[in-house]
Write a protein that holds these residues in place. Structure first.
Motif, PDB file in Angstrom:
ATOM      1  N   GLN A  24      -9.288  -0.587  12.570  1.00  0.00           N
ATOM      2  CA  GLN A  24      -8.216   0.280  12.086  1.00  0.00           C
ATOM      3  C   GLN A  24      -7.010  -0.580  11.749  1.00  0.00           C
ATOM      4  OE1 GLN A  24      -7.737   2.824  15.520  1.00  0.00           O
ATOM      5  NE2 GLN A  24      -6.212   1.492  16.448  1.00  0.00           N
ATOM      6  N   SER A  25      -6.034   0.025  11.057  1.00  0.00           N
ATOM      7  CA  SER A  25      -4.843  -0.706  10.636  1.00  0.00           C
ATOM      8  C   SER A  25      -3.590   0.047  11.064  1.00  0.00           C
ATOM      9  CB  SER A  25      -4.839  -0.880   9.113  1.00  0.00           C
ATOM     10  OG  SER A  25      -3.576  -1.321   8.659  1.00  0.00           O
ATOM     11  N   SER A  26      -2.622  -0.693  11.600  1.00  0.00           N
ATOM     12  CA  SER A  26      -1.301  -0.141  11.908  1.00  0.00           C
ATOM     13  C   SER A  26      -0.262  -1.148  11.453  1.00  0.00           C
ATOM     14  CB  SER A  26      -1.167   0.136  13.416  1.00  0.00           C
ATOM     15  OG  SER A  26       0.159   0.567  13.724  1.00  0.00           O
ATOM     16  N   VAL A  27       0.564  -0.764  10.489  1.00  0.00           N
ATOM     17  CA  VAL A  27       1.542  -1.676   9.887  1.00  0.00           C
ATOM     18  C   VAL A  27       2.916  -1.394  10.468  1.00  0.00           C
ATOM     19  CG1 VAL A  27       2.583  -2.472   7.734  1.00  0.00           C
ATOM     20  CG2 VAL A  27       0.185  -1.749   7.764  1.00  0.00           C
TER      21      VAL A  27
ATOM     22  N   GLU B 133       7.212  -4.799   4.503  1.00  0.00           N
ATOM     23  CA  GLU B 133       5.908  -5.358   4.142  1.00  0.00           C
ATOM     24  C   GLU B 133       5.539  -5.179   2.679  1.00  0.00           C
ATOM     25  OE1 GLU B 133       4.205  -7.309   6.118  1.00  0.00           O
ATOM     26  OE2 GLU B 133       5.776  -7.024   7.627  1.00  0.00           O
ATOM     27  N   PHE B 134       6.409  -4.537   1.893  1.00  0.00           N
ATOM     28  CA  PHE B 134       6.130  -4.306   0.472  1.00  0.00           C
ATOM     29  C   PHE B 134       7.251  -4.898  -0.374  1.00  0.00           C
ATOM     30  CE2 PHE B 134       3.631  -1.255   2.743  1.00  0.00           C
ATOM     31  CZ  PHE B 134       2.452  -1.165   2.035  1.00  0.00           C
TER      32      PHE B 134
ATOM     33  N   LYS C   8       3.004  -7.522   0.770  1.00  0.00           N
ATOM     34  CA  LYS C   8       3.194  -8.962   0.888  1.00  0.00           C
ATOM     35  C   LYS C   8       2.059  -9.581   1.722  1.00  0.00           C
ATOM     36  CE  LYS C   8       8.228  -8.277   1.050  1.00  0.00           C
ATOM     37  NZ  LYS C   8       9.432  -8.422   1.911  1.00  0.00           N
ATOM     38  N   PRO C   9       1.802 -10.871   1.541  1.00  0.00           N
ATOM     39  CA  PRO C   9       0.820 -11.537   2.404  1.00  0.00           C
ATOM     40  C   PRO C   9       1.280 -11.504   3.865  1.00  0.00           C
ATOM     41  CG  PRO C   9       1.384 -12.907   0.508  1.00  0.00           C
ATOM     42  CD  PRO C   9       2.360 -11.774   0.530  1.00  0.00           C
ATOM     43  N   SER C  10       0.375 -11.124   4.753  1.00  0.00           N
ATOM     44  CA  SER C  10       0.715 -11.040   6.176  1.00  0.00           C
ATOM     45  C   SER C  10      -0.550 -10.745   6.967  1.00  0.00           C
ATOM     46  CB  SER C  10       1.733  -9.925   6.435  1.00  0.00           C
ATOM     47  OG  SER C  10       1.124  -8.645   6.226  1.00  0.00           O
ATOM     48  N   SER C  11      -0.431 -10.806   8.278  1.00  0.00           N
ATOM     49  CA  SER C  11      -1.566 -10.413   9.120  1.00  0.00           C
ATOM     50  C   SER C  11      -1.852  -8.926   8.977  1.00  0.00           C
ATOM     51  CB  SER C  11      -1.270 -10.747  10.584  1.00  0.00           C
ATOM     52  OG  SER C  11      -0.119 -10.055  11.040  1.00  0.00           O
ATOM     53  N   TYR C  12      -0.846  -8.116   8.638  1.00  0.00           N
ATOM     54  CA  TYR C  12      -1.070  -6.686   8.424  1.00  0.00           C
ATOM     55  C   TYR C  12      -1.926  -6.457   7.177  1.00  0.00           C
ATOM     56  CZ  TYR C  12       2.754  -6.019  11.767  1.00  0.00           C
ATOM     57  OH  TYR C  12       3.545  -6.038  12.887  1.00  0.00           O
TER      58      TYR C  12
ATOM     59  N   VAL D 296      -7.627  -5.602   4.729  1.00  0.00           N
ATOM     60  CA  VAL D 296      -8.830  -6.159   4.109  1.00  0.00           C
ATOM     61  C   VAL D 296     -10.006  -6.061   5.074  1.00  0.00           C
ATOM     62  CG1 VAL D 296      -9.892  -8.210   3.091  1.00  0.00           C
ATOM     63  CG2 VAL D 296      -7.469  -7.732   2.665  1.00  0.00           C
ATOM     64  N   ASP D 297      -9.784  -6.433   6.335  1.00  0.00           N
ATOM     65  CA  ASP D 297     -10.843  -6.330   7.356  1.00  0.00           C
ATOM     66  C   ASP D 297     -11.400  -4.916   7.432  1.00  0.00           C
ATOM     67  OD1 ASP D 297     -10.406  -8.981   8.035  1.00  0.00           O
ATOM     68  OD2 ASP D 297      -9.318  -8.530   9.890  1.00  0.00           O
TER      69      ASP D 297
END
Length: 239
Positions: free
Chosen positions: A170-173, A179-180, A187-191, A196-197
Protein backbone atom coordinates in the motif's frame (compact mmCIF):
# COMPACT_ATOMS: atom_id res chain seq x y z
CA UNK A 1 -31.34 -36.58 -1.68
CA UNK A 2 -27.66 -35.62 -1.93
CA UNK A 3 -25.11 -38.19 -0.79
CA UNK A 4 -23.03 -37.33 2.26
CA UNK A 5 -19.38 -38.13 3.03
CA UNK A 6 -19.19 -40.81 5.72
CA UNK A 7 -16.31 -39.45 7.83
CA UNK A 8 -17.54 -35.82 7.55
CA UNK A 9 -21.31 -36.22 7.60
CA UNK A 10 -22.03 -32.50 7.32
CA UNK A 11 -20.45 -32.37 3.86
CA UNK A 12 -22.66 -32.91 0.82
CA UNK A 13 -20.57 -35.05 -1.52
CA UNK A 14 -21.82 -33.76 -4.87
CA UNK A 15 -21.23 -30.14 -3.80
CA UNK A 16 -17.75 -30.66 -2.31
CA UNK A 17 -14.72 -30.09 -4.54
CA UNK A 18 -11.07 -30.85 -3.94
CA UNK A 19 -8.64 -28.17 -5.14
CA UNK A 20 -8.09 -28.45 -8.87
CA UNK A 21 -4.44 -27.53 -9.30
CA UNK A 22 -4.80 -27.39 -13.07
CA UNK A 23 -7.13 -24.42 -12.63
CA UNK A 24 -4.45 -22.60 -10.63
CA UNK A 25 -1.75 -23.17 -13.24
CA UNK A 26 -3.85 -22.42 -16.32
CA UNK A 27 -2.16 -20.14 -18.89
CA UNK A 28 -2.42 -16.40 -18.32
CA UNK A 29 -4.21 -14.59 -21.14
CA UNK A 30 -2.35 -11.85 -22.98
CA UNK A 31 -5.23 -9.38 -22.77
CA UNK A 32 -4.39 -6.21 -20.86
CA UNK A 33 -5.71 -6.01 -17.29
CA UNK A 34 -8.41 -3.34 -16.96
CA UNK A 35 -7.90 -1.12 -13.91
CA UNK A 36 -10.35 1.46 -12.54
CA UNK A 37 -8.92 4.25 -10.38
CA UNK A 38 -11.04 6.17 -7.85
CA UNK A 39 -9.92 9.24 -5.90
CA UNK A 40 -11.45 11.01 -2.94
CA UNK A 41 -11.24 14.79 -3.31
CA UNK A 42 -12.87 17.39 -5.56
CA UNK A 43 -10.39 20.17 -4.91
CA UNK A 44 -9.05 21.94 -8.01
CA UNK A 45 -5.61 20.61 -7.06
CA UNK A 46 -6.53 17.27 -5.55
CA UNK A 47 -3.47 15.35 -4.42
CA UNK A 48 -5.42 12.08 -4.24
CA UNK A 49 -6.30 12.64 -7.92
CA UNK A 50 -2.70 13.51 -8.79
CA UNK A 51 -1.50 10.35 -7.03
CA UNK A 52 -4.11 8.32 -8.93
CA UNK A 53 -2.96 9.88 -12.21
CA UNK A 54 0.66 8.95 -11.42
CA UNK A 55 -0.49 5.41 -10.62
CA UNK A 56 -2.39 5.26 -13.94
CA UNK A 57 0.73 6.30 -15.88
CA UNK A 58 2.72 3.53 -14.20
CA UNK A 59 -0.03 0.98 -14.84
CA UNK A 60 -0.23 1.98 -18.50
CA UNK A 61 3.52 1.51 -18.81
CA UNK A 62 3.12 -1.94 -17.22
CA UNK A 63 0.57 -2.88 -19.87
CA UNK A 64 -2.76 -2.11 -18.21
CA UNK A 65 -5.78 -0.34 -19.66
CA UNK A 66 -6.85 2.30 -17.16
CA UNK A 67 -9.82 4.54 -16.54
CA UNK A 68 -10.14 7.21 -13.86
CA UNK A 69 -13.60 8.03 -12.52
CA UNK A 70 -14.32 11.70 -11.80
CA UNK A 71 -16.65 11.78 -8.74
CA UNK A 72 -17.82 15.34 -9.41
CA UNK A 73 -21.61 15.28 -9.70
CA UNK A 74 -22.03 11.86 -8.05
CA UNK A 75 -25.00 12.16 -5.67
CA UNK A 76 -24.88 11.06 -2.07
CA UNK A 77 -25.87 7.41 -1.61
CA UNK A 78 -29.68 7.04 -1.50
CA UNK A 79 -30.15 10.68 -2.60
CA UNK A 80 -30.79 9.55 -6.18
CA UNK A 81 -31.70 6.31 -7.89
CA UNK A 82 -29.39 3.94 -9.72
CA UNK A 83 -30.35 5.48 -13.08
CA UNK A 84 -28.51 8.71 -12.28
CA UNK A 85 -25.89 9.16 -15.05
CA UNK A 86 -22.93 9.33 -12.67
CA UNK A 87 -24.11 6.27 -10.77
CA UNK A 88 -24.53 4.33 -14.02
CA UNK A 89 -21.07 5.43 -15.16
CA UNK A 90 -19.46 4.28 -11.91
CA UNK A 91 -21.28 0.94 -11.87
CA UNK A 92 -20.47 0.26 -15.51
CA UNK A 93 -16.79 0.91 -14.79
CA UNK A 94 -16.89 -1.34 -11.72
CA UNK A 95 -18.29 -4.12 -13.91
CA UNK A 96 -15.78 -3.41 -16.71
CA UNK A 97 -12.61 -3.60 -14.66
CA UNK A 98 -10.43 -6.49 -13.48
CA UNK A 99 -9.06 -4.50 -10.55
CA UNK A 100 -9.17 -1.12 -8.84
CA UNK A 101 -7.00 1.51 -7.17
CA UNK A 102 -8.56 3.58 -4.39
CA UNK A 103 -6.73 6.82 -3.56
CA UNK A 104 -8.08 8.95 -0.72
CA UNK A 105 -6.96 11.87 1.40
CA UNK A 106 -7.13 11.38 5.14
CA UNK A 107 -9.65 13.76 6.67
CA UNK A 108 -10.47 13.74 10.38
CA UNK A 109 -8.52 10.51 10.72
CA UNK A 110 -10.49 8.68 8.04
CA UNK A 111 -11.07 8.38 4.31
CA UNK A 112 -13.16 11.20 2.87
CA UNK A 113 -16.91 11.08 2.42
CA UNK A 114 -16.35 11.46 -1.34
CA UNK A 115 -14.30 8.25 -1.35
CA UNK A 116 -16.81 6.38 0.77
CA UNK A 117 -19.75 7.57 -1.35
CA UNK A 118 -18.19 6.05 -4.46
CA UNK A 119 -17.69 2.73 -2.73
CA UNK A 120 -21.22 2.83 -1.31
CA UNK A 121 -22.68 3.29 -4.78
CA UNK A 122 -21.06 0.05 -5.96
CA UNK A 123 -23.42 -2.72 -4.83
CA UNK A 124 -22.29 -6.12 -3.68
CA UNK A 125 -24.72 -7.60 -6.16
CA UNK A 126 -26.51 -6.43 -9.30
CA UNK A 127 -29.14 -8.81 -10.68
CA UNK A 128 -27.35 -11.83 -9.28
CA UNK A 129 -23.86 -10.67 -10.36
CA UNK A 130 -21.24 -9.40 -7.91
CA UNK A 131 -19.36 -6.61 -9.70
CA UNK A 132 -16.37 -6.54 -7.34
CA UNK A 133 -16.03 -10.15 -6.19
CA UNK A 134 -12.61 -11.64 -6.88
CA UNK A 135 -11.23 -8.47 -8.43
CA UNK A 136 -7.97 -6.99 -7.20
CA UNK A 137 -7.59 -3.80 -5.20
CA UNK A 138 -4.69 -1.49 -4.28
CA UNK A 139 -5.19 1.22 -1.66
CA UNK A 140 -3.36 4.55 -1.36
CA UNK A 141 -3.73 7.68 0.72
CA UNK A 142 -2.30 11.18 0.78
CA UNK A 143 -1.72 13.07 4.02
CA UNK A 144 -1.61 16.79 4.73
CA UNK A 145 0.86 16.23 7.54
CA UNK A 146 2.87 13.32 8.87
CA UNK A 147 2.43 9.86 7.45
CA UNK A 148 -0.67 8.01 8.60
CA UNK A 149 -2.43 4.78 7.65
CA UNK A 150 -5.99 5.34 8.87
CA UNK A 151 -7.52 5.76 5.41
CA UNK A 152 -5.77 2.78 3.82
CA UNK A 153 -6.70 0.60 6.80
CA UNK A 154 -10.36 1.57 6.42
CA UNK A 155 -10.28 0.95 2.69
CA UNK A 156 -8.80 -2.50 3.29
CA UNK A 157 -11.82 -3.35 5.46
CA UNK A 158 -14.18 -2.14 2.73
CA UNK A 159 -12.27 -4.04 0.06
CA UNK A 160 -12.69 -7.24 2.03
CA UNK A 161 -16.38 -6.48 2.52
CA UNK A 162 -16.70 -6.05 -1.24
CA UNK A 163 -15.05 -9.49 -1.63
CA UNK A 164 -12.05 -8.01 -3.39
CA UNK A 165 -8.48 -9.33 -3.25
CA UNK A 166 -6.66 -6.43 -1.60
CA UNK A 167 -2.95 -6.73 -2.31
CA UNK A 168 -0.48 -6.67 0.63
CA UNK A 169 1.41 -3.52 -0.39
CA UNK A 170 0.00 0.00 0.00
CA UNK A 171 1.02 3.65 -0.32
CA UNK A 172 0.76 6.55 2.12
CA UNK A 173 2.24 9.89 1.02
CA UNK A 174 3.09 12.28 3.87
CA UNK A 175 2.92 16.07 3.33
CA UNK A 176 1.59 15.45 -0.16
CA UNK A 177 1.64 19.16 -0.98
CA UNK A 178 5.45 18.95 -1.01
CA UNK A 179 5.59 15.89 -3.27
CA UNK A 180 4.21 17.36 -6.52
CA UNK A 181 5.87 19.94 -8.76
CA UNK A 182 4.35 22.96 -10.52
CA UNK A 183 3.28 20.71 -13.40
CA UNK A 184 1.35 18.47 -11.00
CA UNK A 185 3.79 15.61 -11.49
CA UNK A 186 5.12 13.66 -8.53
CA UNK A 187 8.73 14.39 -7.61
CA UNK A 188 11.31 11.59 -7.26
CA UNK A 189 11.16 10.22 -3.72
CA UNK A 190 10.70 7.08 -1.66
CA UNK A 191 6.95 7.85 -1.75
CA UNK A 192 6.98 7.74 -5.55
CA UNK A 193 8.98 4.52 -5.48
CA UNK A 194 6.39 2.96 -3.19
CA UNK A 195 3.60 3.79 -5.64
CA UNK A 196 5.62 2.03 -8.35
CA UNK A 197 5.99 -0.97 -6.01
CA UNK A 198 2.25 -1.05 -5.37
CA UNK A 199 1.32 -0.86 -9.05
CA UNK A 200 3.79 -3.60 -9.95
CA UNK A 201 2.26 -5.83 -7.30
CA UNK A 202 -1.28 -4.98 -8.39
CA UNK A 203 -0.47 -6.00 -11.96
CA UNK A 204 1.00 -9.32 -10.87
CA UNK A 205 -2.02 -10.23 -8.75
CA UNK A 206 -4.42 -9.06 -11.45
CA UNK A 207 -2.76 -11.16 -14.14
CA UNK A 208 -2.95 -14.21 -11.87
CA UNK A 209 -6.61 -13.76 -10.95
CA UNK A 210 -8.44 -12.04 -13.80
CA UNK A 211 -9.07 -15.16 -15.92
CA UNK A 212 -9.45 -17.47 -12.93
CA UNK A 213 -11.87 -15.34 -10.92
CA UNK A 214 -14.79 -17.72 -11.31
CA UNK A 215 -12.72 -20.60 -9.94
CA UNK A 216 -11.31 -18.62 -7.01
CA UNK A 217 -14.76 -17.40 -5.98
CA UNK A 218 -16.57 -20.72 -6.44
CA UNK A 219 -17.93 -21.70 -3.01
CA UNK A 220 -19.18 -24.91 -1.49
CA UNK A 221 -22.03 -23.17 0.35
CA UNK A 222 -23.30 -21.57 -2.85
CA UNK A 223 -23.07 -24.81 -4.81
CA UNK A 224 -25.53 -26.25 -2.28
CA UNK A 225 -28.11 -23.66 -3.19
CA UNK A 226 -30.27 -23.73 -6.26
CA UNK A 227 -29.62 -20.88 -8.69
CA UNK A 228 -33.01 -19.40 -7.79
CA UNK A 229 -32.25 -19.39 -4.07
CA UNK A 230 -28.80 -17.90 -4.71
CA UNK A 231 -30.18 -15.05 -6.82
CA UNK A 232 -32.88 -14.27 -4.26
CA UNK A 233 -30.38 -14.17 -1.38
CA UNK A 234 -27.78 -11.89 -2.96
CA UNK A 235 -30.43 -9.58 -4.45
CA UNK A 236 -31.84 -9.12 -0.94
CA UNK A 237 -28.37 -8.26 0.38
CA UNK A 238 -28.01 -5.45 -2.16
CA UNK A 239 -31.12 -3.66 -0.93
Amino acid sequence: MSEQISDIPNLVADCFRETDKSQLTAPIAETAPKILLLYGSLRARSFSRLAAEEAARILNRLGAETRIFNPSGLPLPDDADAEHPKVRELRDLATWCDGMVWSSPERHGAMTGIMKAQIDWIPQAMQGVRPTQGKTLAVMQVCGGSQSFNAVNQMRILGRWMRMVTIPNQSSVAKAWLEFDDNDRMKPSSYYDRIVDVMEELMKFTYLLKDKRDYFTDRYSERKETSEEFRKRIDQRSM
